[in-house]
Design a protein around this motif. Structure first.
Motif, PDB file in Angstrom:
ATOM      1  N   ASN A  52      37.087 -14.174 -26.251  1.00  0.00           N
ATOM      2  CA  ASN A  52      36.385 -12.892 -26.170  1.00  0.00           C
ATOM      3  C   ASN A  52      35.292 -12.880 -25.106  1.00  0.00           C
ATOM      4  OD1 ASN A  52      37.856 -11.756 -28.329  1.00  0.00           O
ATOM      5  ND2 ASN A  52      36.558 -12.835 -29.801  1.00  0.00           N
ATOM      6  N   SER A  53      35.189 -13.978 -24.345  1.00  0.00           N
ATOM      7  CA  SER A  53      34.159 -14.050 -23.300  1.00  0.00           C
ATOM      8  C   SER A  53      34.498 -13.122 -22.148  1.00  0.00           C
ATOM      9  CB  SER A  53      34.048 -15.484 -22.773  1.00  0.00           C
ATOM     10  OG  SER A  53      33.718 -16.377 -23.807  1.00  0.00           O
ATOM     11  N   ALA A  54      33.461 -12.752 -21.400  1.00  0.00           N
ATOM     12  CA  ALA A  54      33.695 -11.948 -20.203  1.00  0.00           C
ATOM     13  C   ALA A  54      34.566 -12.730 -19.234  1.00  0.00           C
ATOM     14  CB  ALA A  54      32.368 -11.602 -19.546  1.00  0.00           C
ATOM     15  N   PRO A  55      35.562 -12.102 -18.623  1.00  0.00           N
ATOM     16  CA  PRO A  55      36.442 -12.835 -17.711  1.00  0.00           C
ATOM     17  C   PRO A  55      35.705 -13.326 -16.474  1.00  0.00           C
ATOM     18  CG  PRO A  55      36.899 -10.476 -17.623  1.00  0.00           C
ATOM     19  CD  PRO A  55      35.941 -10.681 -18.744  1.00  0.00           C
ATOM     20  N   ASP A  56      36.169 -14.444 -15.941  1.00  0.00           N
ATOM     21  CA  ASP A  56      35.665 -14.977 -14.679  1.00  0.00           C
ATOM     22  C   ASP A  56      36.500 -14.354 -13.559  1.00  0.00           C
ATOM     23  OD1 ASP A  56      35.223 -16.481 -12.351  1.00  0.00           O
ATOM     24  OD2 ASP A  56      34.960 -18.353 -13.459  1.00  0.00           O
ATOM     25  N   LYS A  57      35.900 -13.400 -12.857  1.00  0.00           N
ATOM     26  CA  LYS A  57      36.619 -12.655 -11.820  1.00  0.00           C
ATOM     27  C   LYS A  57      36.306 -13.169 -10.422  1.00  0.00           C
ATOM     28  CE  LYS A  57      36.102  -8.362 -14.488  1.00  0.00           C
ATOM     29  NZ  LYS A  57      35.671  -6.941 -14.432  1.00  0.00           N
ATOM     30  N   SER A  58      35.707 -14.352 -10.344  1.00  0.00           N
ATOM     31  CA  SER A  58      35.176 -14.827  -9.073  1.00  0.00           C
ATOM     32  C   SER A  58      36.227 -15.032  -7.989  1.00  0.00           C
ATOM     33  CB  SER A  58      34.402 -16.126  -9.284  1.00  0.00           C
ATOM     34  OG  SER A  58      35.244 -17.131  -9.809  1.00  0.00           O
ATOM     35  N   GLY A  59      37.487 -15.132  -8.362  1.00  0.00           N
ATOM     36  CA  GLY A  59      38.529 -15.369  -7.379  1.00  0.00           C
ATOM     37  C   GLY A  59      39.223 -14.116  -6.868  1.00  0.00           C
ATOM     38  N   LEU A  60      38.933 -12.977  -7.425  1.00  0.00           N
ATOM     39  CA  LEU A  60      39.600 -11.746  -6.970  1.00  0.00           C
ATOM     40  C   LEU A  60      39.203 -11.475  -5.521  1.00  0.00           C
ATOM     41  CD1 LEU A  60      39.235  -9.453 -10.111  1.00  0.00           C
ATOM     42  CD2 LEU A  60      41.228 -10.767  -9.377  1.00  0.00           C
ATOM     43  N   PRO A  61      40.193 -11.301  -4.619  1.00  0.00           N
ATOM     44  CA  PRO A  61      39.886 -11.215  -3.192  1.00  0.00           C
ATOM     45  C   PRO A  61      39.240  -9.914  -2.747  1.00  0.00           C
ATOM     46  CG  PRO A  61      42.247 -11.029  -3.570  1.00  0.00           C
ATOM     47  CD  PRO A  61      41.642 -11.344  -4.886  1.00  0.00           C
ATOM     48  N   SER A  62      39.404  -8.852  -3.488  1.00  0.00           N
ATOM     49  CA  SER A  62      38.789  -7.576  -3.129  1.00  0.00           C
ATOM     50  C   SER A  62      38.751  -6.673  -4.346  1.00  0.00           C
ATOM     51  CB  SER A  62      39.573  -6.893  -1.993  1.00  0.00           C
ATOM     52  OG  SER A  62      40.754  -6.284  -2.506  1.00  0.00           O
ATOM     53  N   ASP A  63      38.054  -5.548  -4.211  1.00  0.00           N
ATOM     54  CA  ASP A  63      37.960  -4.630  -5.355  1.00  0.00           C
ATOM     55  C   ASP A  63      39.263  -3.866  -5.573  1.00  0.00           C
ATOM     56  OD1 ASP A  63      35.899  -2.139  -3.601  1.00  0.00           O
ATOM     57  OD2 ASP A  63      37.935  -2.879  -3.246  1.00  0.00           O
ATOM     58  N   ARG A  64      40.283  -4.134  -4.760  1.00  0.00           N
ATOM     59  CA  ARG A  64      41.590  -3.538  -5.028  1.00  0.00           C
ATOM     60  C   ARG A  64      42.310  -4.255  -6.172  1.00  0.00           C
ATOM     61  NH1 ARG A  64      45.207  -4.336  -1.807  1.00  0.00           N
ATOM     62  NH2 ARG A  64      44.331  -5.951  -0.462  1.00  0.00           N
ATOM     63  N   GLN A  83      48.403  -4.057   0.439  1.00  0.00           N
ATOM     64  CA  GLN A  83      48.447  -4.380   1.861  1.00  0.00           C
ATOM     65  C   GLN A  83      49.494  -5.476   2.069  1.00  0.00           C
ATOM     66  OE1 GLN A  83      46.339  -2.704   4.116  1.00  0.00           O
ATOM     67  NE2 GLN A  83      45.964  -1.481   2.269  1.00  0.00           N
ATOM     68  N   GLN A  84      49.939  -5.649   3.292  1.00  0.00           N
ATOM     69  CA  GLN A  84      50.964  -6.654   3.577  1.00  0.00           C
ATOM     70  C   GLN A  84      50.468  -8.063   3.238  1.00  0.00           C
ATOM     71  OE1 GLN A  84      52.185  -5.814   7.637  1.00  0.00           O
ATOM     72  NE2 GLN A  84      53.933  -4.615   6.884  1.00  0.00           N
ATOM     73  N   GLU A  85      49.176  -8.298   3.401  1.00  0.00           N
ATOM     74  CA  GLU A  85      48.649  -9.633   3.104  1.00  0.00           C
ATOM     75  C   GLU A  85      48.616  -9.936   1.607  1.00  0.00           C
ATOM     76  OE1 GLU A  85      46.960  -7.304   4.832  1.00  0.00           O
ATOM     77  OE2 GLU A  85      44.877  -7.145   4.125  1.00  0.00           O
ATOM     78  N   ASP A  86      48.909  -8.925   0.776  1.00  0.00           N
ATOM     79  CA  ASP A  86      48.991  -9.162  -0.665  1.00  0.00           C
ATOM     80  C   ASP A  86      50.329  -9.798  -1.055  1.00  0.00           C
ATOM     81  OD1 ASP A  86      47.424  -5.932  -1.358  1.00  0.00           O
ATOM     82  OD2 ASP A  86      46.519  -7.871  -0.862  1.00  0.00           O
ATOM     83  N   SER A  87      51.270  -9.829  -0.126  1.00  0.00           N
ATOM     84  CA  SER A  87      52.581 -10.415  -0.415  1.00  0.00           C
ATOM     85  C   SER A  87      52.425 -11.888  -0.772  1.00  0.00           C
ATOM     86  CB  SER A  87      53.503 -10.271   0.793  1.00  0.00           C
ATOM     87  OG  SER A  87      53.762  -8.916   1.077  1.00  0.00           O
ATOM     88  N   ALA A  88      52.930 -12.262  -1.930  1.00  0.00           N
ATOM     89  CA  ALA A  88      52.781 -13.628  -2.437  1.00  0.00           C
ATOM     90  C   ALA A  88      53.487 -13.701  -3.789  1.00  0.00           C
ATOM     91  CB  ALA A  88      51.313 -14.001  -2.614  1.00  0.00           C
ATOM     92  N   VAL A  89      53.497 -14.896  -4.367  1.00  0.00           N
ATOM     93  CA  VAL A  89      53.931 -15.051  -5.758  1.00  0.00           C
ATOM     94  C   VAL A  89      52.684 -15.095  -6.628  1.00  0.00           C
ATOM     95  CG1 VAL A  89      55.086 -16.536  -7.428  1.00  0.00           C
ATOM     96  CG2 VAL A  89      56.032 -16.284  -5.124  1.00  0.00           C
TER      97      VAL A  89
END
Lengths: 114, 112
Positions: A52-64, A83-89
């Protein structure tokens, strides 16, 4: 199910569209992670939920990028205005939340942004 | 920010050779894990080391956790083509819960 389940397994979208990726962790696992993996590369940490802890969002690359975990179980990763750079697994993993807890991974959602 | 640096990033060797993969950080970890990933699949746990100086053996694989719990190594003896894959080290730190971060991985290719 017995393992971590992710959907869709493959998603092709057009630049600018929003996408949602779903993860169903192992039942009873308190910790859930999202990672991103580009071709042949390591795992980039995105977000971590623990109980129930607040999530650790430190790795999210942008506010998208955003993620939710409802009822301590299923999680959804949302990418807005792709964006095209979001392409990944995008890999989801869960464990029992302990320091030695083995991470169990889903097979990933392969996202291709055209 | 905790970072885990792995080296080498890529290794191509002949069957029967020995190799060592290194995982280093300036941060202290409560435990460290090694995973192996094959194409199209998620990583699978090989070992967890917890105590500084700990050595664990898994058949031809030997894992060591540094005394200060900041680094680790994976040594493979007499590599086989079946050892081919992406090897990832992962460290656990406490940030309100035990968070796991991964190194960039070492891609190993063993030629028959």
């Amino acid at each position: 199910g017995a393992g971590v389940s992710q959907s869709p397994s493959n998603k092709v979208t057009e630049k600018g569209k929003d996408v949602e990726l779903r993860c169903d962790p192992i039942s009873g696992h308190t910790a859930l992670y999202w990672y991103r993996q580009s071709l042949g590369q390591g795992l980039e940490f995105l977000i971590y939920f623990q109980g129930n802890s607040a999530p650790d969002k430190s790795g999210l690359p942008s506010d998208r990028f955003s993620a939710e975990r409802t009822g301590g179980s299923v999680s959804t990763l949302t990418i807005q205005r792709t964006q095209q750079e979001d392409s990944a697994v995008y890999l989801c993993a869960s464990n029992d939340g302990t320091d030695t807890g083995e991470l169990f991974f889903g097979e990933g959602s392969r996202l291709t942004v055209l | 920010t905790q970072l885990l640096e792995q080296s080498p990033q890529f290794l191509s060797i002949q069957e029967g050779e020995n190799l060592t993969v290194y995982c280093n950080s300036s941060s202290v970890f409560s435990s460290l894990q090694w995973y192996r990933q094959e194409p199209g699949e998620g990583p699978v746990l090989l070992v967890t080391v917890v105590t500084g100086g700990e050595v664990k053996k898994l058949k031809r694989l030997t894992f060591q956790f540094g005394d200060a719990r900041k680094d680790s190594s994976l040594h493979i003896t007499a590599a086989q083509p079946g050892d081919t894959g992406l090897y990832l080290c992962a460290g656990q730190t406490y940030t309100g819960g035990f968070k796991t971060i991964f190194g960039a991985g070492t891609r190993l290719f063993v030629k028959a």
